[in-house]
Design an enzyme around this catalytic site. Structure first.
Site, PDB file in Angstrom:
ATOM      1  N   ASP A 134       0.825  -1.207   0.000  1.00  0.00           N
ATOM      2  CA  ASP A 134       0.000   0.000   0.000  1.00  0.00           C
ATOM      3  C   ASP A 134       0.861   1.260   0.000  1.00  0.00           C
ATOM      4  O   ASP A 134       2.024   1.244   0.408  1.00  0.00           O
ATOM      5  CB  ASP A 134      -0.886   0.032   1.251  1.00  0.00           C
ATOM      6  CG  ASP A 134      -1.795  -1.172   1.348  1.00  0.00           C
ATOM      7  OD1 ASP A 134      -2.361  -1.574   0.316  1.00  0.00           O
ATOM      8  OD2 ASP A 134      -1.942  -1.710   2.467  1.00  0.00           O
ATOM      9  N   ASP A 163      -2.164  -1.370  -5.103  1.00  0.00           N
ATOM     10  CA  ASP A 163      -2.937  -1.823  -3.944  1.00  0.00           C
ATOM     11  C   ASP A 163      -3.642  -0.612  -3.333  1.00  0.00           C
ATOM     12  O   ASP A 163      -3.994   0.328  -4.029  1.00  0.00           O
ATOM     13  CB  ASP A 163      -2.015  -2.523  -2.949  1.00  0.00           C
ATOM     14  CG  ASP A 163      -2.750  -3.531  -2.077  1.00  0.00           C
ATOM     15  OD1 ASP A 163      -3.989  -3.492  -2.014  1.00  0.00           O
ATOM     16  OD2 ASP A 163      -2.075  -4.355  -1.440  1.00  0.00           O
ATOM     17  N   ASP A 167      -4.581   1.927   3.967  1.00  0.00           N
ATOM     18  CA  ASP A 167      -5.289   0.767   4.497  1.00  0.00           C
ATOM     19  C   ASP A 167      -4.974   0.581   5.978  1.00  0.00           C
ATOM     20  O   ASP A 167      -3.802   0.631   6.385  1.00  0.00           O
ATOM     21  CB  ASP A 167      -4.915  -0.495   3.723  1.00  0.00           C
ATOM     22  CG  ASP A 167      -5.617  -0.582   2.364  1.00  0.00           C
ATOM     23  OD1 ASP A 167      -6.331   0.381   2.007  1.00  0.00           O
ATOM     24  OD2 ASP A 167      -5.440  -1.602   1.677  1.00  0.00           O
ATOM     25  N   ARG A 220     -14.108   1.997  -2.228  1.00  0.00           N
ATOM     26  CA  ARG A 220     -13.431   2.051  -0.928  1.00  0.00           C
ATOM     27  C   ARG A 220     -13.085   3.484  -0.554  1.00  0.00           C
ATOM     28  O   ARG A 220     -11.923   3.847  -0.377  1.00  0.00           O
ATOM     29  CB  ARG A 220     -12.177   1.174  -0.903  1.00  0.00           C
ATOM     30  CG  ARG A 220     -12.466  -0.297  -1.140  1.00  0.00           C
ATOM     31  CD  ARG A 220     -11.203  -1.141  -1.058  1.00  0.00           C
ATOM     32  NE  ARG A 220     -11.481  -2.532  -1.395  1.00  0.00           N
ATOM     33  CZ  ARG A 220     -10.563  -3.481  -1.521  1.00  0.00           C
ATOM     34  NH1 ARG A 220      -9.293  -3.181  -1.324  1.00  0.00           N
ATOM     35  NH2 ARG A 220     -10.905  -4.716  -1.831  1.00  0.00           N
TER      36      ARG A 220
END
Length: 321
Positions: A134, A163, A167, A220
């Site tokens: 990430d 990615d 996160d 997301r």
């Protein structure tokens, strides 16, 4: 009309008060003295490397060495650093601060894993390939404040080429993501990585998203499993699938504006939300009715009609140190 909410949970005292949104003229003056707010202000607070050593870096090798230990430290990034590499591991008690808008990490991201008390501010991170992780990953960690960052990739490649941008997974806790420009990406920000990780994640994953500018995102924005989310004062522009609450997550969504979204606030796998004063721009709220109506810290709401003017141009790498 200005909406102001001051919400204090019973049994908690001595919480630092903070104004999440600064005016453009006050940004430079406040940059060095701003304090973490939201969930990152709880559990003893988040001070990063305050009181520790100070270093300025401008190369990948120097950056990697400077951020690794758990000793108190402030690491300033001067200019761009480009390297195709795995995430750089960040130690506890660390502040990573971009000196200005040229401080951009390209090709590699940051990993805060099994650490605590970390601040990442005024930094750009872009185009981190999926094989390298990430852009910013927070795992098994607590008290992390991500503020005034600019994170992005592109949507010229397929959804798995990169990615996540930010996160928060594996029972990470007391995290605030604020004043940031999150853009040009397929799957932007995930809280809770798997439907099968409830035993570890339940009771954790408390995350505040405040005063952020989300743009050109497929999904997301964010997606939350199991945890507790507070999302307010944010502007969503051309975000197809926005806030996804799932697997028992409880989310409080306030004072946001959506433009060009297909699904602004929705639920998959039994997630829950309470929403107040949001302009969904024609999209709908299809989330299940939640129970999260208060949070244990103080905050101020802009009102959905004022979010765009307050956030666009202020969120992202707009500070100078």
């Amino acid at each position: 009309m200005k909406f102001v909410a001051t919400l204090i949970a019973c049994g908690l005292s001595g919480l630092a008060l903070a104004a999440p949104t600064a005016t453009v003229n006050s940004l430079g003056k406040r940059a060095a003295d701003d304090a973490a707010f939201g969930y990152a202000s709880l559990n003893g607070g988040t001070t990063g490397g305050a009181g520790g050593t100070t270093t300025t870096v401008s190369s990948y090798a120097a950056f990697t060495a400077a951020v690794s230990s758990d000793a108190k430290k402030v690491v300033y990034v001067s200019g761009p650093i480009k390297q195709s590499a795995k995430q750089v591991k960040v130690g506890s008690n660390t502040s990573i601060i971009g000196k200005d808008s040229t401080a951009v990490l390209e090709g590699f991201g940051l990993l805060v894993k099994e650490k605590s008390n970390v601040i990442i501010r005024n930094l750009g991170v872009k185009k981190v390939l999926a094989e390298n992780g990430d852009a910013i990953g927070i795992q098994y960690s607590n008290n992390v404040w991500v503020d005034h960052v600019d994170v992005s990739s592109d949507r010229d490649h397929d959804k798995d080429y990169y990615d996540g941008l930010i996160d928060v997974t594996h029972a990470a806790d007391y995290v605030t993501i604020s004043n940031s420009y999150i853009h040009d990406h397929w799957k932007a920000s995930l809280v809770g990585h798997s439907d099968n990780n409830g035993d570890e994640d339940k009771g954790h994953l408390r995350v505040t998203y405040a005063n952020n500018y989300w743009s050109n995102i497929n999904s997301r924005a964010p997606s939350l499993r199991f945890g507790t989310g507070h999302i307010y004062n944010s502007y969503f522009e051309n975000v197809s699938d926005g806030i996804n609450t799932r697997d028992g997550a409880q989310v409080l969504v306030e004072s946001n504006q959506f433009v060009g979204s297909s699904k602004a606030l929705y639920s998959t796998d039994d997630g829950y939300a309470v929403e107040r004063d949001n302009d969904f721009g024609g999209a709908k709220n299809t989330a299940l009715q939640g129970t999260l109506t208060t949070v244990p810290y103080s905050y101020s709401l802009l009102g959905s009609s004022k979010v765009k003017s307050a956030v666009v141009g202020v969120a992202g790498q707009t500070l100078k140190f």
